[in-house]
Design an enzyme around this catalytic site. Structure first.
Site, PDB file in Angstrom:
ATOM      1  N   LYS A 124       0.821  -1.218   0.000  1.00  0.00           N
ATOM      2  CA  LYS A 124       0.000   0.000   0.000  1.00  0.00           C
ATOM      3  C   LYS A 124       0.852   1.264   0.000  1.00  0.00           C
ATOM      4  CE  LYS A 124      -3.460  -2.691   0.702  1.00  0.00           C
ATOM      5  NZ  LYS A 124      -4.874  -2.766   0.664  1.00  0.00           N
TER       6      LYS A 124
HETATM    7  C1  LIG Z   1      -0.930  -7.806   2.456  1.00  0.00           C
HETATM    8  C2  LIG Z   1      -2.052  -7.675   1.494  1.00  0.00           C
HETATM    9  N1  LIG Z   1      -2.096  -8.508   0.445  1.00  0.00           N
HETATM   10  C3  LIG Z   1      -3.094  -8.437  -0.446  1.00  0.00           C
HETATM   11  C4  LIG Z   1      -4.128  -7.553  -0.307  1.00  0.00           C
HETATM   12  C5  LIG Z   1      -5.199  -7.524  -1.347  1.00  0.00           C
HETATM   13  O1  LIG Z   1      -5.056  -6.421  -2.191  1.00  0.00           O
HETATM   14  P1  LIG Z   1      -6.335  -5.808  -2.912  1.00  0.00           P
HETATM   15  O2  LIG Z   1      -7.276  -5.443  -1.821  1.00  0.00           O
HETATM   16  O3  LIG Z   1      -5.841  -4.633  -3.638  1.00  0.00           O
HETATM   17  O4  LIG Z   1      -6.891  -6.867  -3.779  1.00  0.00           O
HETATM   18  C6  LIG Z   1      -4.140  -6.686   0.806  1.00  0.00           C
HETATM   19  C7  LIG Z   1      -5.216  -5.710   1.077  1.00  0.00           C
HETATM   20  O5  LIG Z   1      -5.754  -5.050   0.318  1.00  0.00           O
HETATM   21  C8  LIG Z   1      -3.056  -6.722   1.700  1.00  0.00           C
HETATM   22  O6  LIG Z   1      -2.981  -5.877   2.715  1.00  0.00           O
HETATM   23  N1  LIG Z   2      -6.541  -5.231   2.584  1.00  0.00           N
HETATM   24  C1  LIG Z   2      -6.855  -3.875   2.767  1.00  0.00           C
HETATM   25  C2  LIG Z   2      -8.316  -3.610   2.755  1.00  0.00           C
HETATM   26  C3  LIG Z   2      -8.623  -2.231   2.272  1.00  0.00           C
HETATM   27  O1  LIG Z   2      -8.387  -2.213   0.919  1.00  0.00           O
HETATM   28  P1  LIG Z   2      -8.068  -0.979   0.028  1.00  0.00           P
HETATM   29  O2  LIG Z   2      -6.987  -1.441  -0.842  1.00  0.00           O
HETATM   30  O3  LIG Z   2      -9.321  -0.673  -0.671  1.00  0.00           O
HETATM   31  O4  LIG Z   2      -7.634   0.173   0.864  1.00  0.00           O
HETATM   32  C4  LIG Z   2      -6.164  -3.370   4.024  1.00  0.00           C
HETATM   33  O5  LIG Z   2      -5.100  -3.873   4.327  1.00  0.00           O
HETATM   34  O6  LIG Z   2      -6.633  -2.503   4.706  1.00  0.00           O
END
Ligand SMILES: Cc1ncc(COP(=O)(O)O)c(C=O)c1O
Ligand SMILES: N[C@@H](CCOP(=O)(O)O)C(=O)O
Length: 514
Positions: A124
């Site tokens: 992120k």
């Molecule tokens: C460590 C981790 N892997 C994978 C994901 C999944 O990614 P996305 O929600 O963009 O599909 C998340 C949360 O979003 C995450 O925090």
């Molecule tokens: N897995 C995410 C959930 C929120 O998802 P987002 O990508 O829409 O912000 C988290 O770790 O918070």
């Protein structure tokens, strides 16, 4: 004058109204509940990709990509370059997102794309470091000539299953005219994730620990965006991947890793495998593919919360009522926000005769149905269309744990490579694909979305049987070790209820001296 890919519209709108990049970012979610998308995806020809872009640094590539989606008059070149430079100067790797090649030797072509070298050790950060600086940039410009009492302030409200929260907080802490409220489900995130979020002392940051699930938190955030009175009073801003800037910033690593895995040649086949929950990460790969990057396939890897896997196999998008608590808790999500963006492009191509307004109407009808009946079914043409770009794999807890163990034993580059459980979901899916495809010419890029230190229990359970393994020595970075000694700041919300959350936000806002 903006090009067609530099204006935005809502996925649920059947009106011709479009928005600027700045509107889309600052507003976050459209007032009709839809997500902002560029209806036209910019095209990059193969010569530009392989003769020019393949030679660029991560930052230079980010600039070329973002420039196609943001008009010069909104952010001039020099400012965009400076935003990008600042956003990635906080990363621990020069490459920002390094690719660990041939982790299991040169027979499988299994490459792990490490996305966790930012401040909070999660993928992120790649987007949220940029989003934090972008909010600051737009606000400074808006407020430049306004008297103190007329200055615009943004109240960011986000939901997290663990990682978005800390990355958003680290992206926005201490920023002028922005306050940040992060909702997380009590007891459903890892201890380190909770420490990362709650130990940040900056006055503009407040975490809210909500009794419920991540989906409850996400629903509350969306309801707050839909609350016209609250929204216009507090200028609510989004850091979740409903915010278009999140998807945009994530596109860079698909291009960058593709060029590394293929040595900048277009002759090799590449598949990406992405551990998925809210569908934001893999959606950036979809944009890269549609822009012209010749990705063979994007594979969605889910844990036992498998709405995406079920949808791709049946065309039925159904909200099940029970979220499973898995070893990969950040992906314990029942409704994947960003899937709506993909559905818009599919609806336009396969049911709306390439009409933007009709696509908006179709998506709106589906999501009204989801709200009323808890499900909707799409035409076969939509699933067949999705299958041209995507495949999907569901991975169990047992397989996740086995994969952490297997890779620890089988890795050669480096030896004893340690995966976090989310990355392990992706790597397990990758190994399945390698076996199914049985094609040595394919390169597999498996996205590593978090550092293993964030998920001590899952990693220790898988590896504690190995005599040489030590979490403290092999996994835990010094800055994360220190977190447990810091003072925590959090507020409990005893029910997943919009009014309770709104009250908590207003109470805390009144105490902040912004
Ligand atoms: C460590 C981790 N892997 C994978 C994901 C999944 O990614 P996305 O929600 O963009 O599909 C998340 C949360 O979003 C995450 O925090
Ligand atoms: N897995 C995410 C959930 C929120 O998802 P987002 O990508 O829409 O912000 C988290 O770790 O918070």
């Amino acid at each position: 004058m903006p090009t067609d890919s530099q204006v935005y519209r809502s996925t649920r709108s059947s009106s011709p109204k479009t928005f600027s990049f700045e509107d889309a970012i600052i507003q976050g979610l459209a007032t009709d509940g839809g997500l902002f998308i560029p209806p036209t995806i910019p095209q990059v020809d193969q010569a530009t990709l392989f003769n020019e872009w393949s030679k660029l640094s991560f930052q230079e590539l980010a600039f070329e990509i973002m420039r196609l989606y943001i008009d010069q008059t909104e952010i001039p070149d020099a400012d965009l370059q400076s935003l990008i430079k600042r956003s990635y100067s906080t990363f621990r790797s020069d490459k920002v997102t390094p690719l660990v090649q041939n982790v299991t030797g040169d027979k499988e072509n299994l490459h792990v794309l490490e996305l966790f070298h930012g401040p909070t050790y999660a993928f992120k950060d790649v987007a949220l470091q940029f989003v934090g600086n972008l909010f600051e940039y737009f606000l400074q410009r808006t407020n430049a000539n306004l008297p103190e009492d007329k200055k615009k302030q943004i109240t960011v409200v986000g939901a997290t299953s663990g990682d978005t929260g800390s990355a958003a907080i680290y992206g926005l802490r201490g920023k002028k005219d922005v306050s940040v409220f992060i909702l997380y489900p009590t007891g459903r995130i890892s201890p380190i994730q909770e420490e990362q979020m709650t130990t940040v002392p900056d006055e503009n940051v407040q975490t809210l620990s909500v009794t419920g699930t991540f989906d409850n938190c996400q629903d509350i955030v969306k309801a707050i965006f839909g609350d016209k009175e609250f929204n216009s009073k507090h200028n609510v801003g989004a850091v979740n991947s409903i915010n278009w800037a999140r998807i945009l910033a994530q596109m860079t690593y698909y291009f960058y890793s593709f060029f590394q895995a293929t040595n900048g040649k277009d002759s090799k086949k590449v598949k990406f495998v992405v551990p998925s929950g809210n569908f934001g990460d893999i959606l950036a790969g979809y944009f890269a593919k549609k822009m012209g990057l010749p990705i063979e396939k994007l594979a969605i890897a889910t844990n036992e919360n498998d709405i995406l896997d079920r949808f791709l196999k049946s065309g039925l998008y159904e909200r099940s009522d029970k979220v499973a608590a898995t070893l990969s808790p950040a992906m314990d999500i029942l409704i994947s926000s960003n899937f709506e963006r993909l559905l818009w492009y599919l609806a336009r191509e396969y049911v709306a005769n390439n009409d933007d307004l009709k696509a908006g109407e179709t998506v709106n009808n589906w999501f009204q149905e989801l709200k009323t009946n808890g499900k909707f079914q799409v035409d076969k043409s939509i699933i067949e269309g999705a299958a041209k770009d995507f495949t999907s794999e569901r991975v169990s807890n047992e397989e996740t744990s086995e994969t952490i163990k297997d890779i620890y034993q089988a890795s050669v580059n480096p030896k004893h490579y340690i995966l976090d459980p989310h990355t392990a979901v992706g790597v397990c899916a990758t190994k399945r694909l390698i076996a199914k495809d049985n094609d040595k010419s394919i390169q597999y890029i498996s996205l590593s979305t978090a550092h293993p230190a964030k998920f001590a229990d899952a990693v220790n359970n898988a590896l504690s049987g190995f005599s040489n393994y030590s979490f403290e020595k092999d996994v835990l970075p010094e800055d994360l070790r220190k977190l447990s000694t810091l003072k925590k700041k959090l507020k409990f919300v005893e029910r997943a209820d919009v009014e309770l959350v709104k009250n908590a936000i207003e109470e805390e806002l009144a105490k902040m001296n912004l």
